[in-house]
Design an enzyme around this catalytic site. Structure first.
Site, mmCIF file in Angstrom:
data_model
loop_
_atom_site.group_PDB
_atom_site.id
_atom_site.type_symbol
_atom_site.label_atom_id
_atom_site.label_comp_id
_atom_site.label_asym_id
_atom_site.label_seq_id
_atom_site.Cartn_x
_atom_site.Cartn_y
_atom_site.Cartn_z
ATOM 1 N N ALA A 19 47.695 34.160 46.262
ATOM 2 C CA ALA A 19 48.517 33.066 45.730
ATOM 3 C C ALA A 19 48.114 31.739 46.362
ATOM 4 O O ALA A 19 47.303 30.996 45.795
ATOM 5 C CB ALA A 19 49.990 33.358 45.968
ATOM 6 N N ASP B 248 39.506 23.984 39.493
ATOM 7 C CA ASP B 248 40.056 24.148 40.832
ATOM 8 C C ASP B 248 41.542 23.802 40.709
ATOM 9 O O ASP B 248 42.037 23.536 39.606
ATOM 10 C CB ASP B 248 39.338 23.209 41.822
ATOM 11 C CG ASP B 248 39.481 23.689 43.263
ATOM 12 O OD1 ASP B 248 38.561 24.339 43.765
ATOM 13 O OD2 ASP B 248 40.528 23.412 43.886
ATOM 14 N N ARG C 11 39.039 19.359 42.297
ATOM 15 C CA ARG C 11 40.446 19.529 42.677
ATOM 16 C C ARG C 11 41.235 18.267 42.359
ATOM 17 O O ARG C 11 40.789 17.163 42.697
ATOM 18 C CB ARG C 11 40.517 19.849 44.173
ATOM 19 C CG ARG C 11 41.906 19.939 44.715
ATOM 20 C CD ARG C 11 41.929 20.572 46.066
ATOM 21 N NE ARG C 11 41.521 21.980 46.002
ATOM 22 C CZ ARG C 11 41.791 22.873 46.951
ATOM 23 N NH1 ARG C 11 42.438 22.503 48.030
ATOM 24 N NH2 ARG C 11 41.389 24.122 46.831
ATOM 25 N N GLY D 33 50.965 37.227 44.607
ATOM 26 C CA GLY D 33 50.426 36.366 43.549
ATOM 27 C C GLY D 33 49.772 37.226 42.489
ATOM 28 O O GLY D 33 48.757 37.880 42.744
ATOM 29 N N THR E 52 36.090 37.243 40.658
ATOM 30 C CA THR E 52 36.700 37.121 41.991
ATOM 31 C C THR E 52 37.510 38.382 42.305
ATOM 32 O O THR E 52 37.439 38.914 43.424
ATOM 33 C CB THR E 52 37.611 35.878 42.060
ATOM 34 O OG1 THR E 52 36.821 34.725 41.748
ATOM 35 C CG2 THR E 52 38.221 35.704 43.447
ATOM 36 N N LYS F 79 31.921 19.384 46.340
ATOM 37 C CA LYS F 79 33.297 19.390 45.845
ATOM 38 C C LYS F 79 33.630 18.026 45.260
ATOM 39 O O LYS F 79 33.053 17.012 45.678
ATOM 40 C CB LYS F 79 34.263 19.655 47.013
ATOM 41 C CG LYS F 79 35.602 20.198 46.598
ATOM 42 C CD LYS F 79 35.542 21.697 46.372
ATOM 43 C CE LYS F 79 36.847 22.224 45.824
ATOM 44 N NZ LYS F 79 36.793 23.678 45.639
ATOM 45 N N LYS G 284 45.759 34.938 37.699
ATOM 46 C CA LYS G 284 44.485 35.329 37.072
ATOM 47 C C LYS G 284 43.750 36.355 37.934
ATOM 48 O O LYS G 284 43.267 37.369 37.451
ATOM 49 C CB LYS G 284 43.611 34.083 36.861
ATOM 50 C CG LYS G 284 44.198 33.125 35.829
ATOM 51 C CD LYS G 284 43.243 32.013 35.473
ATOM 52 C CE LYS G 284 43.033 30.998 36.583
ATOM 53 N NZ LYS G 284 44.232 30.210 36.941
ATOM 54 N N ALA H 63 43.035 34.253 48.086
ATOM 55 C CA ALA H 63 43.472 32.878 48.368
ATOM 56 C C ALA H 63 42.504 32.188 49.324
ATOM 57 O O ALA H 63 41.945 32.828 50.223
ATOM 58 C CB ALA H 63 44.877 32.894 48.948
ATOM 59 N N ASN H 64 42.312 30.890 49.110
ATOM 60 C CA ASN H 64 41.468 30.106 50.022
ATOM 61 C C ASN H 64 42.268 29.707 51.253
ATOM 62 O O ASN H 64 43.480 29.546 51.177
ATOM 63 C CB ASN H 64 40.988 28.833 49.307
ATOM 64 C CG ASN H 64 39.839 29.133 48.364
ATOM 65 O OD1 ASN H 64 38.853 29.751 48.748
ATOM 66 N ND2 ASN H 64 39.962 28.703 47.115
HETATM 67 P P1 NAI Z 1 46.684 31.473 39.512
HETATM 68 O O1 NAI Z 1 47.340 30.140 39.529
HETATM 69 O O2 NAI Z 1 46.279 32.070 38.200
HETATM 70 O O3 NAI Z 1 47.629 32.555 40.238
HETATM 71 C C1 NAI Z 1 48.338 32.291 41.399
HETATM 72 C C2 NAI Z 1 49.686 32.984 41.259
HETATM 73 O O4 NAI Z 1 50.391 32.888 42.482
HETATM 74 C C3 NAI Z 1 50.564 32.368 40.178
HETATM 75 O O5 NAI Z 1 51.003 33.379 39.281
HETATM 76 C C4 NAI Z 1 51.724 31.756 40.976
HETATM 77 O O6 NAI Z 1 52.939 31.803 40.254
HETATM 78 C C5 NAI Z 1 51.748 32.645 42.185
HETATM 79 N N1 NAI Z 1 52.385 32.081 43.375
HETATM 80 C C6 NAI Z 1 52.394 30.804 43.819
HETATM 81 N N2 NAI Z 1 53.039 30.712 44.993
HETATM 82 C C7 NAI Z 1 53.436 31.951 45.300
HETATM 83 C C8 NAI Z 1 54.130 32.516 46.396
HETATM 84 N N3 NAI Z 1 54.558 31.758 47.408
HETATM 85 N N4 NAI Z 1 54.357 33.847 46.402
HETATM 86 C C9 NAI Z 1 53.934 34.623 45.390
HETATM 87 N N5 NAI Z 1 53.284 34.146 44.313
HETATM 88 C C10 NAI Z 1 53.043 32.835 44.272
HETATM 89 O O7 NAI Z 1 45.439 31.347 40.497
HETATM 90 P P2 NAI Z 1 44.210 32.347 40.629
HETATM 91 O O8 NAI Z 1 43.074 31.818 39.859
HETATM 92 O O9 NAI Z 1 44.680 33.739 40.395
HETATM 93 O O10 NAI Z 1 43.837 32.154 42.171
HETATM 94 C C11 NAI Z 1 44.599 32.783 43.188
HETATM 95 C C12 NAI Z 1 44.089 32.319 44.541
HETATM 96 O O11 NAI Z 1 42.718 32.658 44.678
HETATM 97 C C13 NAI Z 1 44.168 30.804 44.741
HETATM 98 O O12 NAI Z 1 44.483 30.553 46.085
HETATM 99 C C14 NAI Z 1 42.764 30.336 44.441
HETATM 100 O O13 NAI Z 1 42.444 29.157 45.159
HETATM 101 C C15 NAI Z 1 41.945 31.504 44.966
HETATM 102 N N6 NAI Z 1 40.636 31.640 44.321
HETATM 103 C C16 NAI Z 1 40.550 31.727 42.955
HETATM 104 C C17 NAI Z 1 39.302 31.846 42.348
HETATM 105 C C18 NAI Z 1 39.167 31.941 40.865
HETATM 106 O O14 NAI Z 1 38.034 32.094 40.388
HETATM 107 N N7 NAI Z 1 40.241 31.887 40.108
HETATM 108 C C19 NAI Z 1 38.062 31.892 43.149
HETATM 109 C C20 NAI Z 1 38.280 31.855 44.578
HETATM 110 C C21 NAI Z 1 39.527 31.718 45.124
#
Ligand code: NAI
Length: 368
Positions: free
Chosen positions: A244, A127, A54, A187, A157, A90, A190, A266-267
């Protein structure tokens, strides 16, 4: 002698409230660039320990240490609930990193050097604040990065979250499918984007929100109804899926939820432990985040263990069963699901501690 504030503040991990018998905590500093990072291994157990790297702008080294200790311990919880062998670990880098160019590259290679000091006992990957291109740069210097293999952690995920939603809907709504079930996805990145595809394939009615207009537009083209980010949690739906940011379940949002189920990627979705109780009192079934979002870790385990897609599929089903167990225990004891999950995870951690003891690092390096 009267102590100054600075003298009183301690960065010694043993004294830290988040210290949980972590086996190693290492502090790194590059004297030339000023780059600073910390790596913690919560548990070694029998294989490499794993956790993302991170990058954040922390207010202080103490804040970074608190994040490091909590996150590495959280990875052990996630690992035992997902039924994979990793101990939790971590890395946190005290950002910012240079945005791009040679300076960013140099910083990433330096971090890779620090990862190498664990001789393979620590594996890391993407991360918050780190991109997959960054991990590819680190890979030039260290073989101990993950997430560049055949299985996309974000897509896996999304599969895990989908499994969690199916299980929660079965428990709370007594339904075996998602046809016509209304799901609000917060959100559409990905994970959220991939989840939308799975939900739409099930015939669910999906509403979504994203601060990024391009991502929202892409989801709209797939048939997702888009609403402003401020109101997504208030939508009249059966399922709310936070994908998100963390701490979205809090004193302000919980009274406004209209969903019967919360299950997302989300974490750290609960802002405070009391928020788990607030959901429980409102009769909202919450899938604890570290169980529901363990798919990424399962993908990493498949990559390192050279397992195939069928293995991942079995782990996904097991994740669903673990979640069902959490729901059943919580219902029997009339306690929040988060509390039930923590109890089960802690018991499994103690069991692994008893079985594997404290594995010395050099032995791990030789085994590989
Ligand atoms: P990402 O960055 O691809 O997607 C997150 C999305 O949320 C972005 O499109 C962003 O614009 C949007 N966003 C941010 N703040 C927002 C809000 N207040 N309201 C609505 N949308 C908002 O991240 P990803 O990889 O999709 O991860 C999503 C969540 O899942 C994160 O919290 C991440 O820590 C968690 N996570 C992800 C994993 C992974 O393998 N990618 C694994 C485990 C947990």
């Amino acid at each position: 002698m009267k102590k100054s504030g600075a003298e009183k503040m301690s960065c010694v991990p043993y004294d830290h409230p988040a210290f949980d018998a972590h086996e190693e905590v290492a502090f790194f500093h590059d004297a030339t660039s000023g780059l600073r990072a910390m790596i913690a291994i919560h548990r070694h157990w029998r294989t490499a320990s794993a956790g993302g790297c991170r990058v954040r702008e922390y207010a202080s080294a103490d804040a970074a240490l608190a994040d490091l200790l909590r996150l590495s311990r959280g990875m052990s919880y996630k690992s035992v609930m997902a039924g994979v062998d990793f101990g939790g670990a971590k890395a946190v880098v005290m950002g910012p990193l240079p945005e791009s160019g040679e300076a960013r590259r140099a910083a990433l290679l330096r971090i890779a050097d620090w990862v190498n000091t664990f001789a393979g006992a620590f594996r890391t990957g993407v991360d918050f604040g780190l991109r997959s291109e960054d991990v590819a740069v680190m890979h030039e210097r260290t073989p101990y990065v993950v997430g560049l293999g055949a299985f996309d952690p974000a897509a896996t995920t999304a599969h895990g979250v989908h499994e969690a939603i199916l299980n929660a809907v079965r428990h709370r709504l007594d339904r075996n499918d998602l046809k016509g079930v209304r799901v609000a996805v917060q959100g559409l990145g990905k994970v959220g984007g991939a989840l939308v595809d799975l939900l739409r394939a099930d015939g669910a009615a999906v509403v979504g929100a994203d601060t990024d207009v391009d991502r929202a537009a892409a989801a709209a083209r797939k048939g997702v109804r888009i609403v402003p980010v401020e109101i997504i949690h208030r939508e009249e739906v059966e399922v709310f899926s936070p994908c998100a940011v963390g701490e979205i379940l809090n004193a302000a949002t919980i009274p406004e939820l209209r969903a019967a189920v919360v299950a997302g990627a989300a974490n750290n979705q609960l802002a405070r432990p009391e928020d788990g109780l607030a959901l429980h009192r409102r009769g909202i079934l919450y899938a604890p985040d570290y169980v529901a979002n363990a798919g990424g870790l399962i993908a990493v385990a498949a990559e390192l263990g050279e397992h195939d897609a069928a293995w991942i599929g079995r782990k996904m089903k097991a994740l669903g069963r673990t979640l069902s167990h959490v729901f059943t225990v919580a219902a029997e004891k009339d306690i929040p699901t988060q509390e039930a999950a923590d109890d089960i995870a802690l018991e499994r951690i103690r069991e692994r501690d008893r079985r594997f003891g404290h594995n010395p690092r050099p032995q791990l390096a030789v085994q590989r």
